[in-house]
Design a protein around this motif. Sequence first.
Motif, short mmCIF file in Angstrom:
data_model
loop_
_atom_site.label_atom_id
_atom_site.label_comp_id
_atom_site.label_asym_id
_atom_site.label_seq_id
_atom_site.Cartn_x
_atom_site.Cartn_y
_atom_site.Cartn_z
N LYS A 43 0.85 -1.19 0.00
CA LYS A 43 0.00 0.00 0.00
C LYS A 43 0.89 1.24 0.00
CE LYS A 43 -4.18 -1.81 0.46
NZ LYS A 43 -5.30 -1.49 -0.48
N THR A 44 0.28 2.38 -0.24
CA THR A 44 1.01 3.64 -0.17
C THR A 44 0.53 4.44 1.03
OG1 THR A 44 -0.55 4.67 -1.67
CG2 THR A 44 1.45 3.75 -2.65
N ARG A 45 1.36 5.36 1.45
CA ARG A 45 1.03 6.20 2.61
C ARG A 45 -0.33 6.87 2.42
NH1 ARG A 45 5.93 10.18 3.33
NH2 ARG A 45 5.88 9.94 1.07
N GLY A 46 -1.09 6.92 3.51
CA GLY A 46 -2.39 7.58 3.47
C GLY A 46 -3.55 6.64 3.15
N GLN A 47 -3.23 5.50 2.55
CA GLN A 47 -4.32 4.55 2.25
C GLN A 47 -4.75 3.83 3.51
OE1 GLN A 47 -2.46 2.18 -1.02
NE2 GLN A 47 -4.19 2.92 -2.26
N GLN A 48 -5.80 3.04 3.39
CA GLN A 48 -6.21 2.21 4.49
C GLN A 48 -6.20 0.75 4.05
OE1 GLN A 48 -10.21 2.84 5.94
NE2 GLN A 48 -11.10 1.57 4.33
N VAL A 49 -6.17 -0.16 5.02
CA VAL A 49 -6.08 -1.57 4.71
C VAL A 49 -6.91 -2.38 5.70
CG1 VAL A 49 -4.02 -1.93 6.16
CG2 VAL A 49 -4.42 -3.40 4.18
N THR A 50 -7.45 -3.48 5.22
CA THR A 50 -8.21 -4.40 6.07
C THR A 50 -7.62 -5.79 5.95
OG1 THR A 50 -10.26 -3.12 5.84
CG2 THR A 50 -10.46 -5.40 6.57
N LEU A 51 -7.31 -6.38 7.08
CA LEU A 51 -6.76 -7.72 7.12
C LEU A 51 -7.80 -8.65 7.75
CD1 LEU A 51 -3.23 -6.86 8.60
CD2 LEU A 51 -4.04 -6.64 6.24
N SER A 52 -7.78 -9.91 7.32
CA SER A 52 -8.78 -10.86 7.80
C SER A 52 -8.15 -12.05 8.49
CB SER A 52 -9.63 -11.33 6.61
OG SER A 52 -10.60 -12.26 7.03
N CYS A 53 -8.87 -12.59 9.46
CA CYS A 53 -8.38 -13.74 10.21
C CYS A 53 -9.54 -14.67 10.54
CB CYS A 53 -7.72 -13.26 11.50
SG CYS A 53 -7.26 -14.58 12.64
N SER A 54 -9.39 -15.95 10.18
CA SER A 54 -10.38 -16.96 10.55
C SER A 54 -9.74 -17.90 11.56
CB SER A 54 -10.83 -17.75 9.31
OG SER A 54 -11.55 -16.93 8.44
N PRO A 55 -10.29 -17.97 12.77
CA PRO A 55 -9.66 -18.78 13.81
C PRO A 55 -9.92 -20.27 13.62
CG PRO A 55 -11.70 -17.85 14.63
CD PRO A 55 -11.51 -17.30 13.24
N ILE A 56 -9.26 -21.05 14.44
CA ILE A 56 -9.51 -22.49 14.47
C ILE A 56 -10.96 -22.70 14.92
CG2 ILE A 56 -8.94 -24.60 15.74
CD1 ILE A 56 -6.03 -23.58 15.81
N SER A 57 -11.61 -23.69 14.32
CA SER A 57 -13.00 -23.97 14.66
C SER A 57 -13.14 -24.24 16.16
CB SER A 57 -13.46 -25.21 13.88
OG SER A 57 -14.78 -25.55 14.23
N GLY A 58 -14.08 -23.53 16.79
CA GLY A 58 -14.29 -23.70 18.23
C GLY A 58 -13.56 -22.66 19.07
N HIS A 59 -12.60 -21.99 18.47
CA HIS A 59 -11.89 -20.93 19.19
C HIS A 59 -12.69 -19.64 19.12
CE1 HIS A 59 -7.54 -22.71 19.19
NE2 HIS A 59 -8.45 -23.53 19.69
N SER A 111 -12.32 -12.45 12.43
CA SER A 111 -11.97 -11.09 12.85
C SER A 111 -11.32 -10.33 11.70
CB SER A 111 -11.01 -11.15 14.04
OG SER A 111 -10.59 -9.87 14.44
N GLU A 112 -11.49 -9.05 11.73
CA GLU A 112 -10.82 -8.17 10.79
C GLU A 112 -10.07 -7.09 11.56
OE1 GLU A 112 -13.72 -8.28 6.84
OE2 GLU A 112 -13.77 -6.54 8.17
N MET A 113 -8.99 -6.66 10.97
CA MET A 113 -8.21 -5.56 11.53
C MET A 113 -8.09 -4.49 10.45
SD MET A 113 -4.30 -5.59 12.80
CE MET A 113 -3.52 -4.37 11.79
N ASN A 114 -8.27 -3.27 10.83
CA ASN A 114 -8.20 -2.16 9.88
C ASN A 114 -7.13 -1.16 10.33
OD1 ASN A 114 -9.65 -0.66 7.54
ND2 ASN A 114 -9.49 0.87 9.14
N VAL A 115 -6.36 -0.70 9.39
CA VAL A 115 -5.42 0.39 9.66
C VAL A 115 -5.74 1.51 8.68
CG1 VAL A 115 -3.01 1.07 9.97
CG2 VAL A 115 -3.67 -1.34 10.22
#
Lengths: 114, 110
Positions: free
Chosen positions: A13-29, A74-78
């Motif tokens: 990415k370039t400076r100033g942009q935003q980003v979203t990352l994704s995470c799928s946990p282990i089943s049951g967690h 879960s998602e994380m956004n910066v």
Amino acid sequence: KAGVTQTPRYLIKTRGQQVTLSCSPISGHRSVSWYQQTPGQGLQFLFEYFSETQRNKGNFPGRFSGRQFSNSRSEMNVSTLELGDSALYLCASSLGGSGFEKLFFGSGTQLSVL
Amino acid sequence: QKEVEQNSGPLSVPEGAIASLNCTYSDRGSQSFFWYRQYSGKSPELIMFIYSNGDKEDGRFTAQLNKASQYVSLLIRDSQPSDSATYLCAARPGTYKYIFGTGTRLKVLA
């Protein structure tokens, strides 16, 4: 049993942009936590979610945010990316109890900010 | 002062020797402690955890905890080149987060 899945694996990415990352946990967690890893600072805690609620957060600016869905994904956004945000972002899942929990890490998302 | 401190290394040991990795922590409220191994370019994987004072053994690995001295260590017996990795010490202060040290890089020389 499938492990912790993070997408995407790499991001540029370039400076100033935003980003979203994704995470799928282990089943049951039900707990998902996020960490930033850099060569100088090591693994630094960002935040932890359990049953869609943030239970704890680290010392990062408000540009870093997250959420958890009812299926525990879960998602994380910066927002407003800075050069210093370049890092490996790791997600970890666990059952979510207060006892002697073990964290299981995903492969991470390598973020490069240009 | 960092909450969990480790010597960054590298710690070099010959194959077959005992590798000793050390970690100190500052939060006396920490209840449990973990050692993770991270190979270059990979994510951390749990090796051992310990929550009682004393030693805990698992195969070639022994974790040691001294809460009075706020000290945790990991011993690797009969070190192998495949043990070459960065070892991360983590403390859990009981508030749903883990505090990691910056890791010690171990090199086992064949």
